[in-house]
Design an enzyme around this catalytic site. Sequence first.
Site, PDB file in Angstrom:
ATOM      1  N   ASP A  14       0.840  -1.187   0.000  1.00 45.50           N
ATOM      2  CA  ASP A  14       0.000   0.000   0.000  1.00 45.50           C
ATOM      3  C   ASP A  14       0.886   1.251   0.000  1.00 45.50           C
ATOM      4  OD1 ASP A  14      -2.368   1.549   0.280  1.00 45.50           O
ATOM      5  OD2 ASP A  14      -2.030   1.662   2.443  1.00 45.50           O
ATOM      6  N   ASP A  16      -0.313   5.104   0.916  1.00 41.43           N
ATOM      7  CA  ASP A  16      -0.589   6.056   2.002  1.00 41.43           C
ATOM      8  C   ASP A  16      -0.783   5.310   3.318  1.00 41.43           C
ATOM      9  OD1 ASP A  16      -0.606   7.650  -0.206  1.00 41.43           O
ATOM     10  OD2 ASP A  16      -2.739   8.096  -0.168  1.00 41.43           O
ATOM     11  N   ASP A 135      -2.101  -0.637   5.803  1.00 43.05           N
ATOM     12  CA  ASP A 135      -2.551  -0.135   7.107  1.00 43.05           C
ATOM     13  C   ASP A 135      -4.064  -0.166   7.271  1.00 43.05           C
ATOM     14  OD1 ASP A 135      -3.033   3.416   6.785  1.00 43.05           O
ATOM     15  OD2 ASP A 135      -2.907   1.928   5.178  1.00 43.05           O
TER      16      ASP A 135
END
Length: 379
Positions: A14, A16, A135
């Site tokens: 990922d 961000d 996240d």
Amino acid sequence: MQNTSQKTKVLFIDRDGTLIIEPPVDFQVDSLEKLEFYPGVFQNLSKIASQLNFELVMVTNQDGLGTDSFPEADFWPAQNKMMQALENEGISFNDIIIDKTFPKDNAPTRKPGTALLEQYFSDEYDLENSFVIGDRWTDVELAKNLNSKAIFVDANDSTLNDDKELADRIALRTTSWADIYKFLRLSERTAVVERNTLETQIKVELDLDGTSQGKISTGLGFFDHMLEQILKHSGINLSVTTVGDLNVDEHHCIEDTGIALGEAFKIALGDKLGLERYGFCLPMDDCLAQVALDFGGRNELVWEADFKREMVGDMPTEMFSHFFKSFSNAALCNLNIKAEGSNEHHKIEGIFKAFARAIRMAIKRDVNNLQLPSTKGLL
């Protein structure tokens, strides 16, 4: 067991909240001023890229990219700057996959959908041993949809998802890229080997970094007792189930179990980086048992142990050396085994205990010196 050693493993990463800090208000990195890298990402991701055999693939949802609320002219300067900074540290991505749809669209191209990842569903890739690093729970869901594992960068200390199957996908939960590097470097050393012939049906489950957990069942009580010495004294997790033609004799059960166990060790040892490689002698009452072991990629057995009895328990003494020869051939290891003493039970139990302790020593790894233990450069 399917051989996946030649397949390519992937890190689906990922952006961000994982590579760069996600802004807490609008969640968009749409200017150079907002570009801030996640702590430790350069040092550790560069080591992952240079030392480990993973393709790097960036997979990111960028809600509404290209719309008036998120113009591409605002996105690309920060994106390009990020990629250039990573490349300057030796971090190159094999692919960058960006989905621009909004969450409400439920688009199959949007994480956790896999419509943009169809190329990875091929025999070229080892998705089972690949990881999604992210996240959000959508990253964990993506891991599930890919039949991969997840590394959850839990900067917000999120509560565990109620979906147990989803939570079980998480192989590591951390906020540290140093932890991620160490985890991937010291990947799970496990193996499941099933060996089925017209004479025996055997299943071996092995975890070299276990806690002496497991269950042994071969149909031979004394053989079970000896294999339990390996389980107890090596520290590994080991389960062995053997069903064989004991109506004929004990030979096939013992030999084939040794082969399957050796194959499991060969698989679980993996690339052997950082391996101690060598392993032990111990006394047991009247007996002194010595086992020298080398997981060096060559098979050889030197056996210096004589037994005066034909049987110990329900196990023929002639099969003791045959078991270790079968293990050595399958695991590709050297074994030098000696035992002296007056009690036959003590001698063979001492050998198995010393063998277990040799394994315990040889399978250790030094995370601070992850080099191949050979001047040849190959094991």
